[in-house]
Design a protein around this motif. Sequence first.
Motif, PDB file in Angstrom:
ATOM      1  N   GLN A 478       5.536 -10.016   9.427  1.00 38.24           N
ATOM      2  CA  GLN A 478       5.685  -9.652  10.829  1.00 38.24           C
ATOM      3  C   GLN A 478       4.620  -8.703  11.362  1.00 38.24           C
ATOM      4  OE1 GLN A 478       9.680  -7.942   9.960  1.00 38.24           O
ATOM      5  NE2 GLN A 478       9.011  -6.182  11.148  1.00 38.24           N
ATOM      6  N   TYR A 479       3.628  -8.343  10.542  1.00 40.67           N
ATOM      7  CA  TYR A 479       2.625  -7.377  10.995  1.00 40.67           C
ATOM      8  C   TYR A 479       1.225  -7.974  10.907  1.00 40.67           C
ATOM      9  CZ  TYR A 479       6.540  -4.169  10.341  1.00 40.67           C
ATOM     10  OH  TYR A 479       7.771  -3.545  10.402  1.00 40.67           O
ATOM     11  N   HIS A 480       1.029  -9.162  11.431  1.00 36.56           N
ATOM     12  CA  HIS A 480      -0.256  -9.841  11.268  1.00 36.56           C
ATOM     13  C   HIS A 480      -1.219  -9.588  12.423  1.00 36.56           C
ATOM     14  CE1 HIS A 480       1.725 -11.384   7.910  1.00 36.56           C
ATOM     15  NE2 HIS A 480       2.219 -12.508   8.407  1.00 36.56           N
ATOM     16  N   SER A 481      -0.746  -9.103  13.543  1.00 32.68           N
ATOM     17  CA  SER A 481      -1.680  -8.682  14.588  1.00 32.68           C
ATOM     18  C   SER A 481      -2.116  -7.253  14.285  1.00 32.68           C
ATOM     19  CB  SER A 481      -1.027  -8.732  15.971  1.00 32.68           C
ATOM     20  OG  SER A 481      -0.144  -7.640  16.156  1.00 32.68           O
ATOM     21  N   GLU A 482      -3.312  -6.894  14.699  1.00 34.19           N
ATOM     22  CA  GLU A 482      -3.782  -5.542  14.413  1.00 34.19           C
ATOM     23  C   GLU A 482      -2.913  -4.507  15.108  1.00 34.19           C
ATOM     24  OE1 GLU A 482      -7.766  -2.752  14.746  1.00 34.19           O
ATOM     25  OE2 GLU A 482      -7.944  -4.860  14.185  1.00 34.19           O
ATOM     26  N   THR A 483      -2.434  -4.812  16.295  1.00 27.84           N
ATOM     27  CA  THR A 483      -1.575  -3.863  17.005  1.00 27.84           C
ATOM     28  C   THR A 483      -0.334  -3.542  16.187  1.00 27.84           C
ATOM     29  OG1 THR A 483      -2.329  -4.806  19.089  1.00 27.84           O
ATOM     30  CG2 THR A 483      -0.363  -3.443  19.164  1.00 27.84           C
ATOM     31  N   GLU A 484       0.340  -4.579  15.700  1.00 28.67           N
ATOM     32  CA  GLU A 484       1.567  -4.359  14.945  1.00 28.67           C
ATOM     33  C   GLU A 484       1.278  -3.688  13.600  1.00 28.67           C
ATOM     34  OE1 GLU A 484       4.754  -4.626  15.821  1.00 28.67           O
ATOM     35  OE2 GLU A 484       3.942  -5.010  17.811  1.00 28.67           O
ATOM     36  N   MET A 485       0.171  -4.074  12.971  1.00 33.31           N
ATOM     37  CA  MET A 485      -0.194  -3.463  11.700  1.00 33.31           C
ATOM     38  C   MET A 485      -0.486  -1.976  11.885  1.00 33.31           C
ATOM     39  SD  MET A 485      -0.560  -4.379   8.548  1.00 33.31           S
ATOM     40  CE  MET A 485      -0.865  -3.303   7.157  1.00 33.31           C
ATOM     41  N   LEU A 486      -1.223  -1.660  12.923  1.00 37.85           N
ATOM     42  CA  LEU A 486      -1.558  -0.269  13.212  1.00 37.85           C
ATOM     43  C   LEU A 486      -0.290   0.554  13.405  1.00 37.85           C
ATOM     44  CD1 LEU A 486      -3.853   1.768  13.970  1.00 37.85           C
ATOM     45  CD2 LEU A 486      -3.515   1.049  16.337  1.00 37.85           C
ATOM     46  N   ARG A 487       0.644   0.009  14.163  1.00 35.69           N
ATOM     47  CA  ARG A 487       1.874   0.756  14.445  1.00 35.69           C
ATOM     48  C   ARG A 487       2.736   0.922  13.205  1.00 35.69           C
ATOM     49  NH1 ARG A 487       2.815  -2.562  20.054  1.00 35.69           N
ATOM     50  NH2 ARG A 487       1.393  -1.314  21.350  1.00 35.69           N
ATOM     51  N   TYR A 488       2.772  -0.105  12.357  1.00 36.65           N
ATOM     52  CA  TYR A 488       3.565   0.001  11.132  1.00 36.65           C
ATOM     53  C   TYR A 488       2.990   1.095  10.226  1.00 36.65           C
ATOM     54  CZ  TYR A 488       5.792  -1.210   6.701  1.00 36.65           C
ATOM     55  OH  TYR A 488       6.487  -1.162   5.521  1.00 36.65           O
ATOM     56  N   MET A 489       1.682   1.097  10.034  1.00 35.52           N
ATOM     57  CA  MET A 489       1.065   2.114   9.181  1.00 35.52           C
ATOM     58  C   MET A 489       1.273   3.508   9.757  1.00 35.52           C
ATOM     59  SD  MET A 489      -2.409   0.304   7.742  1.00 35.52           S
ATOM     60  CE  MET A 489      -3.180   0.178   9.340  1.00 35.52           C
ATOM     61  N   LYS A 490       1.175   3.636  11.071  1.00 38.49           N
ATOM     62  CA  LYS A 490       1.372   4.936  11.701  1.00 38.49           C
ATOM     63  C   LYS A 490       2.824   5.388  11.555  1.00 38.49           C
ATOM     64  CE  LYS A 490       0.181   8.528  14.082  1.00 38.49           C
ATOM     65  NZ  LYS A 490      -0.637   9.584  13.422  1.00 38.49           N
ATOM     66  N   ARG A 491       3.743   4.438  11.653  1.00 37.56           N
ATOM     67  CA  ARG A 491       5.160   4.766  11.511  1.00 37.56           C
ATOM     68  C   ARG A 491       5.422   5.336  10.109  1.00 37.56           C
ATOM     69  NH1 ARG A 491       6.699   0.360  13.758  1.00 37.56           N
ATOM     70  NH2 ARG A 491       7.488  -0.868  12.007  1.00 37.56           N
ATOM     71  N   LEU A 492       4.832   4.719   9.106  1.00 35.94           N
ATOM     72  CA  LEU A 492       5.006   5.236   7.750  1.00 35.94           C
ATOM     73  C   LEU A 492       4.307   6.585   7.579  1.00 35.94           C
ATOM     74  CD1 LEU A 492       4.705   2.110   5.416  1.00 35.94           C
ATOM     75  CD2 LEU A 492       6.663   2.973   6.690  1.00 35.94           C
TER      76      LEU A 492
END
Length: 958
Positions: A478-492
């Motif tokens: 579910q994190y294949h767009s850079e936007t979603e990936m960026l937000r997931y990493m920042k959330r962690l």
Amino acid sequence: MTSAIDSLFSHDDFVRRHIGPDEGEQQQMLEKVGAESLDDLIRQTVPAAILRGDMPLPAPQGEMDTLAELRRIAQQNKVAKSYIGMGYHDTITPPVILRNVLENPGWYTAYTPYQPEIAQGRLEALLNFQQMAMDLTGLELANASLLDEATAAAEAMALCKRVARKNKSNVFLIDQNCHPQTIAVVKTRALPLGLEVQVADVAATIASTDCFGVLLQYPGSDGQVTDLRPTLDIARERDISTVVAADILSLLLLTPPGEQGADIVIGSAQRFGVPMGFGGPHAAFMATRESFKRSLPGRIIGVSVDSKGRRALRMAMQTREQHIRREKATSNICTSQALLAVMAVFYAIYHGPEGLQRIAKRCNRLAGIFAAGLKQLGYTCNEQFFDTIVVDTGEETSAIADAAEAQLINLRRLPGKLSVSFNECSSLDDLTSLWSLFSKGQALPNVSEIDRQLGDLPGIPADLQRSSSFLTHPIFNQYHSETEMLRYMKRLENRDIALNHSMIALGSCTMKLNATSEMIPITWPEFARIHPFAPRDQVAGYLEMIDQLEAQLVACTGYDRFSMQPNAGSQGEYAGLLAIKRYHESRGDFQRDLCLIPSSAHGTNPASAAMAGMSVIIVACDKQGNVDIADLKQKAEQHRDQLAAVMVTYPSTHGVFEEGIREICNIVHDCGGQVYVDGANMNALVGVAAPGEFGADVSHLNLHKTFCIPHGGGGPGMGPIGVKAHLAPFLPNHPVAPVKGVESENDTISAATYGSAGILPISWTYIRLMGASGLKKATQVAILNANYVAKRLAEFYPILYTGRHDRVAHECIIDLRPLKEASGISEEDIAKRLMDYGFHAPTMSFPVPGTLMIEPTESESLYELDRFCEAMIQIRGEIAQVEAGEFPLEDNPLVNAPHSHNDTVSSDWPHPYSREQAAFPVPGLRANKFWPSVSRIDNVYGDRNLFCACPPIESYQQ
């Protein structure tokens, strides 16, 4: 005399920025502790008998000049097209991961997650890594990474021996088609443990060989893809444990070893977006059967619950990991590769299962097209392969390889053959360049024509093609767009405390500034994209930088030689003890196998001694925390003929400069032993005293402590060893890329010659920036900061150990046992309550149970030291409220700590203290509050209900 123009061009600004307190603040602190100057404080603290003169290092250099100098060195390296393989492959680090993880202090300055409530982000990423390893290998359990593929294989051998019940053999059988560096490391590890390694064609010999375990490579080191099942079936019938070293990218296309019947699968996750870096750092993986879970080495991230019943993560069985297995150890693993494991799993999340499989298919197809073209050119090569083609080249081998290297194309040389391994960075154009090396003037094959004729998954037999699903958990989908990936990493990232948030006052861990300018060079292609087995004429820059770093460390320590091979402090201990053992054996003293170790030592010390084939005798400590010299002398004399070494930490593990260190060295030397000084506390010595001058024979240095390589949330680390001249002939070597001046048959400690060479520029840069005067001042201020904290806290908490003039070294231990007896509040309660104040706890219950060990380092300013001290003083006041009966023991701000945001906004607040006291115990927190994302975690539940895979996505949403 300094002129006006000299002062304008002074380059000591970095020293000023690295050291937290400015000159005025240092003077205030000196007045507080009762010293006239830094030199006066050192005279009061450090024994006069070990004080040293000036270090033979240059003056400090400015950041821009230093980076320019290192750039000139780096540019001597030649970035070639690498087809060498052997477990190392060029790869592409997605920029979103490069910028937001590898170059982000929120990730690289965190500490090992021993305090899980403030490490939930890193723990989730590592849990994802475990899930990735389990899915790809087809096994039920995985750990959170090991140091490299070769040491993981050695750990797997020890695991096989631990779980052997009926099988009493001491033979470990290695297939001859394993990588040579892996064979060398396993042989090194086996010998001191009394294990015998046999290298053979396992498929042909397993039925007739009496062994407790076997190691296979999949695909083989020669690229061959073979069916493991017949061999694994025989092993199972004969009660032999099986280990498979697997290429992680190949597992996206090949039937996983776990599905074929393997017990343990290990390998490197390097090609999942982590640069080669001349050998490291890279995260190894280890997966195994559920039944082996209590014997698995390294760290295991487990799913537990917090005090409110919410899902929470922690290091499962972390007491075992933190204290190792002491003198009964077969493993001393204390360092994982957390940062690199995080990068690798984020790579997998970013690409997802389909994207990863596409990368694997591209490598495989390039190999298939290349092989078909070679056949058109008249060559023979392996018919079964994943990404590696081995070409029969006979007498032409050297000529072709030399011509390739002249074009900056690196092939692996084998007797009468050349090996070509394709990787993520390989392209269709590369095929033409490669074919031209073999063509002898013939017309080159047509790529498009071969591609049209080639079937799917060339070189992979139909019965070995993967059919099972993998990475099906929503995290990987579910994190294949850079936007979603960026937000997931920042959330962690936001769930973890790191040095970019507040000081981390962990004793013996030295959490100091990892300056940005020190970190910049590690991403330069001239350092990042170099294969560890590249030709020597392509790595002149690396070799020059490493030689210079060795000279710098020699100057800092007083030793004569260094080896950069150990890629963790634990590996450095092991390498140093092996050098001592080999030295004694060279003199015919084979009976010298006994190591004296103080009772205060970290668990890796006796564990390393046991792994080096030494027996351990514990030496008592006195009431001041010093080595009991009378006890040491008695035991050294008693075992004079067997004494191999003593292992001491200096300053002591108790944070004190022992007056008798020279006497300790003399006693051991007089009895024929060698002195190993653990370098964990070197941050209190650089520029002030040198172990190589006051009597030590060998030390490892934790470059991830004293010399600024960041901890990365539990790795990377580096543990090079320094030795006096008589031990230099016994330093580690390497079978593939040997070290000049070292015997070729010497032990091999790590998979690569220089360990995790890719992070050595950090320490080189730090030393160059600080210079002799800056390094000395850093040590002085580290000692000042520790004494200032001890002085401020002594009025509220007993300081357990002090030396002359009531001084501590670079750290101090506060004794909480009397408080616990009087109030019922434990050291764990205080550690958890500090999280509510925005701090990571100091080291808890080590080296003395019921204490906290505080090391502020030189990088922390007076403002931050005072903020920490005020938090500790305020907490003492809260304990007093419990003592006075104002708060019940079972319900107060300490036993309920930490307080998450969910706790404080809950409509149910049954506590006798306010929400404000829970969450904002000091006013400054209102402007900058770190919220623990979970409440206190239930350790017992997590160990009794070991669950180490990603939970269903619904639990994340809850």
